[in-house]
Write an enzyme that holds these catalytic residues in place. Structure first.
Site, mmCIF file in Angstrom:
data_model
loop_
_atom_site.group_PDB
_atom_site.id
_atom_site.type_symbol
_atom_site.label_atom_id
_atom_site.label_comp_id
_atom_site.label_asym_id
_atom_site.label_seq_id
_atom_site.Cartn_x
_atom_site.Cartn_y
_atom_site.Cartn_z
ATOM 1 N N GLY A 15 0.837 -1.184 0.000
ATOM 2 C CA GLY A 15 0.000 0.000 0.000
ATOM 3 C C GLY A 15 0.874 1.236 0.000
ATOM 4 O O GLY A 15 2.069 1.171 0.272
ATOM 5 N N ASN A 18 1.155 8.352 2.817
ATOM 6 C CA ASN A 18 1.453 9.724 2.379
ATOM 7 C C ASN A 18 2.945 9.947 2.297
ATOM 8 O O ASN A 18 3.410 10.746 1.541
ATOM 9 C CB ASN A 18 0.839 10.713 3.371
ATOM 10 C CG ASN A 18 -0.682 10.629 3.285
ATOM 11 O OD1 ASN A 18 -1.246 10.775 2.218
ATOM 12 N ND2 ASN A 18 -1.323 10.315 4.387
ATOM 13 N N GLY A 19 3.687 9.237 3.156
ATOM 14 C CA GLY A 19 5.117 9.556 3.178
ATOM 15 C C GLY A 19 5.966 8.425 2.657
ATOM 16 O O GLY A 19 7.172 8.459 2.724
ATOM 17 N N GLY A 20 5.330 7.350 2.161
ATOM 18 C CA GLY A 20 6.219 6.260 1.733
ATOM 19 C C GLY A 20 5.409 5.097 1.205
ATOM 20 O O GLY A 20 4.191 5.138 1.184
ATOM 21 N N VAL A 22 4.807 0.854 1.374
ATOM 22 C CA VAL A 22 5.053 -0.348 2.168
ATOM 23 C C VAL A 22 5.074 -1.554 1.246
ATOM 24 O O VAL A 22 4.110 -1.814 0.529
ATOM 25 C CB VAL A 22 3.964 -0.535 3.247
ATOM 26 C CG1 VAL A 22 4.234 -1.803 4.039
ATOM 27 C CG2 VAL A 22 3.948 0.663 4.171
ATOM 28 N N ASP A 143 -0.274 8.812 16.152
ATOM 29 C CA ASP A 143 -0.890 8.656 14.819
ATOM 30 C C ASP A 143 -1.920 7.534 14.829
ATOM 31 O O ASP A 143 -1.919 6.667 13.951
ATOM 32 C CB ASP A 143 0.209 8.372 13.775
ATOM 33 C CG ASP A 143 -0.254 8.700 12.357
ATOM 34 O OD1 ASP A 143 0.448 8.339 11.399
ATOM 35 O OD2 ASP A 143 -1.348 9.289 12.208
HETATM 36 N N1 ATP Z 1 2.944 -4.540 8.995
HETATM 37 C C1 ATP Z 1 2.058 -4.468 7.985
HETATM 38 N N2 ATP Z 1 1.414 -5.586 7.550
HETATM 39 C C2 ATP Z 1 0.517 -5.519 6.551
HETATM 40 N N3 ATP Z 1 0.153 -4.390 5.895
HETATM 41 C C3 ATP Z 1 0.762 -3.237 6.291
HETATM 42 C C4 ATP Z 1 1.739 -3.209 7.347
HETATM 43 N N4 ATP Z 1 2.147 -1.911 7.510
HETATM 44 C C5 ATP Z 1 1.455 -1.174 6.612
HETATM 45 N N5 ATP Z 1 0.625 -1.947 5.874
HETATM 46 C C6 ATP Z 1 -0.272 -1.488 4.790
HETATM 47 O O1 ATP Z 1 0.431 -0.508 4.022
HETATM 48 C C7 ATP Z 1 -0.410 0.658 3.845
HETATM 49 C C8 ATP Z 1 0.462 1.910 3.827
HETATM 50 O O2 ATP Z 1 1.037 2.094 5.137
HETATM 51 P P1 ATP Z 1 1.602 3.543 5.592
HETATM 52 O O3 ATP Z 1 1.795 3.499 7.079
HETATM 53 O O4 ATP Z 1 2.780 3.941 4.766
HETATM 54 O O5 ATP Z 1 0.480 4.590 5.225
HETATM 55 P P2 ATP Z 1 -0.910 4.841 5.945
HETATM 56 O O6 ATP Z 1 -0.850 4.438 7.394
HETATM 57 O O7 ATP Z 1 -1.967 4.168 5.128
HETATM 58 O O8 ATP Z 1 -1.066 6.411 5.833
HETATM 59 P P3 ATP Z 1 -0.022 7.507 6.390
HETATM 60 O O9 ATP Z 1 1.134 7.539 5.442
HETATM 61 O O10 ATP Z 1 -0.839 8.762 6.395
HETATM 62 O O11 ATP Z 1 0.407 7.064 7.749
HETATM 63 C C9 ATP Z 1 -1.365 0.658 5.051
HETATM 64 O O12 ATP Z 1 -2.616 1.235 4.687
HETATM 65 C C10 ATP Z 1 -1.518 -0.815 5.384
HETATM 66 O O13 ATP Z 1 -2.680 -1.358 4.766
HETATM 67 N N1 LUG Z 2 3.635 6.792 5.513
HETATM 68 C C1 LUG Z 2 4.594 7.532 6.298
HETATM 69 C C2 LUG Z 2 3.927 8.201 7.528
HETATM 70 N N2 LUG Z 2 3.508 7.186 8.411
HETATM 71 C C3 LUG Z 2 4.406 6.561 9.249
HETATM 72 N N3 LUG Z 2 4.789 5.272 9.165
HETATM 73 N N4 LUG Z 2 5.649 5.042 10.167
HETATM 74 C C4 LUG Z 2 5.837 6.181 10.849
HETATM 75 C C5 LUG Z 2 6.700 6.371 12.003
HETATM 76 C C6 LUG Z 2 6.830 7.650 12.530
HETATM 77 C C7 LUG Z 2 7.651 7.898 13.641
HETATM 78 C C8 LUG Z 2 8.371 6.834 14.205
HETATM 79 F F1 LUG Z 2 9.199 7.056 15.253
HETATM 80 C C9 LUG Z 2 8.275 5.541 13.672
HETATM 81 F F2 LUG Z 2 8.993 4.544 14.208
HETATM 82 C C10 LUG Z 2 7.419 5.281 12.581
HETATM 83 N N5 LUG Z 2 7.272 4.015 12.035
HETATM 84 C C11 LUG Z 2 7.018 2.812 12.723
HETATM 85 C C12 LUG Z 2 6.875 2.706 14.109
HETATM 86 C C13 LUG Z 2 6.611 1.466 14.691
HETATM 87 C C14 LUG Z 2 6.541 0.335 13.897
HETATM 88 I I1 LUG Z 2 6.218 -1.537 14.754
HETATM 89 C C15 LUG Z 2 6.656 0.413 12.517
HETATM 90 C C16 LUG Z 2 6.902 1.641 11.946
HETATM 91 F F3 LUG Z 2 7.026 1.759 10.597
HETATM 92 O O1 LUG Z 2 5.063 7.175 10.264
#
Ligand code: ATP
Ligand code: LUG
Ligand code: MG
Length: 335
Positions: A15, A18-20, A22, A143
């Site tokens: 997925g 906004n910032g990256g 996955v 968040d």
């Molecule tokens: N550990 C994980 N296992 C399975 N799917 C995941 C995992 N981490 C993230 N995802 C999927 O990847 C998508 C993108 O995650 P990401 O945290 O980058 O953005 P977000 O939480 O959707 O929005 P934002 O960037 O605003 O935080 C998520 O919507 C989620 O469905």
């Molecule tokens: N799409 C980009 C914006 N969303 C976002 N995704 N991860 C973070 C994040 C922010 C601060 C932080 F300290 C983290 F460890 C972060 N990440 C993080 C923390 C705990 C676990 I378990 C996994 C992570 F990716 O912010």
């Protein structure tokens, strides 16, 4: 051992945030270990890799990687597992446990709304996750929202993307709010905020999952009744269900959250305890808002805290994906 970029093989994209992005990744420990025939990757070490783009000096990058190592010590049934972090090509990479049920925002797209008894289990998991982060690591989440609450087919519900690294928080565009805000009024106003801000975000996320749509501006009573006229897997398109649903621009939305009354749940469709918990989470004043300990003693929490197994959640997740699969099959057959 130290995780490096070339240990990882990209499977598919999970997925886009906004910032990256996955990615679903797996790691080779050594390649003559047992392989799955059909997928050519090492089965039980599948894990997503999150890449967060950063334009920072190497010294700052090193500090972030150092601070993220705290995740090695974040062990709780309510926190997503952490496998390692490394910096590569201006990105901070975070490898974590793969949650095969995805995030609750994806689940919500598959069903009209999430039933109260599942929301009860979600509430228990989030409050216990927040408690763990505060008691053991003295941090708040920062968040909380449906996309940062992940589920798996075992019925486990876990938090991710919490602010464990102060430097990473400072370096990412914290001002970037994305399309909708789960931020509390005090945080939107730029006032000091803390754990109480996570409680607001939890309340707002629960209302969104209970109604099946982002609850600001609040739907009218007619809109809600129309919502509940269809079964939760009905094909009724989301917008039809809301009548004159108007999507506010992000700044209108922030003004609404700061100036207007908070959303609430209709007593007609939800238990009094659930409605009360939501009202206490969505108090605009932090002094009136319930804190973590109050919620851990709330009747709604207690109703679901006793059930120790994840069976009911696991069954529900199966249902969601089966329904989703049958809809996909129908669509394919109809084409
Ligand atoms: N550990 C994980 N296992 C399975 N799917 C995941 C995992 N981490 C993230 N995802 C999927 O990847 C998508 C993108 O995650 P990401 O945290 O980058 O953005 P977000 O939480 O959707 O929005 P934002 O960037 O605003 O935080 C998520 O919507 C989620 O469905
Ligand atoms: N799409 C980009 C914006 N969303 C976002 N995704 N991860 C973070 C994040 C922010 C601060 C932080 F300290 C983290 F460890 C972060 N990440 C993080 C923390 C705990 C676990 I378990 C996994 C992570 F990716 O912010
Ligand atoms: Mg996220």
């Amino acid at each position: 051992g130290e995780l490096k970029h070339d240990d990882l093989v990209n499977i598919c994209e999970l997925g886009q945030g906004n910032g990256g992005i996955v990615w679903k990744y797996c790691t080779f420990t050594n390649i003559d270990d047992h392989w799955c025939t059909w997928c050519q990757w090492f089965w039980n070490s599948l894990s997503p890799k999150k890449g967060i783009y950063l334009e920072v000096k190497p010294a700052v990058e090193n500090q972030i990687v150092r601070e993220l190592k705290v995740l090695d010590r974040c062990n709780s049934p309510y926190i997503v597992g952490f496998y390692g972090t490394f910096a590569a090509e201006g990105q901070i990479n975070i490898c974590m446990e793969y949650m095969d049920g995805g995030s609750l925002d994806l689940i919500l797209k598959k069903v009209m709304r999430i039933p109260e008894h599942i929301l009860g289990k979600i509430t228990v998991a989030v409050l216990r996750g927040l408690s763990y982060l505060r008691e053991h690591h003295r941090i708040m989440h920062r968040d909380i929202k449906p996309s940062n609450i992940l589920v798996n087919h075992q019925g486990e519900i876990k938090l991710c993307d919490f602010g464990v690294s102060a430097q990473l928080i400072n370096s990412t565009l914290q001002t970037f709010i994305g399309t909708r805000s789960y931020m509390s009024p005090e945080r939107l106003e730029g006032a000091h905020y803390g754990i109480m801000s996570d409680i607001w975000s939890l309340g707002l996320s629960l209302v969104e999952m209970a109604l099946g749509r982002y609850p600001i501006p609040p739907p009218s009573i007619e809109d809600i009744d129309r919502l509940f006229d269809v079964d939760p897997y009905g094909n009724q398109s989301r917008l039809e269900g809301y009548g004159c649903y108007k999507v506010l621009a992000i700044f209108e939305l922030m003004e609404w959250i700061v100036n207007e009354a908070p959303p609430s749940l209709p007593q007609k469709h939800f238990s009094p305890e659930f409605c009360d918990l939501i009202d206490r989470c969505l108090k605009k004043s932090t002094t009136e808002r319930a804190d973590l300990n109050t919620l851990l003693h709330h009747p709604f929490y207690k109703r679901y805290a006793t059930e120790s197994d994840n069976q009911d959640v696991s069954l529900w997740i199966e249902q969601v994906y089966q329904k989703d699969q049958s809809l996909t099959n129908d669509n394919n057959n109809n084409q």
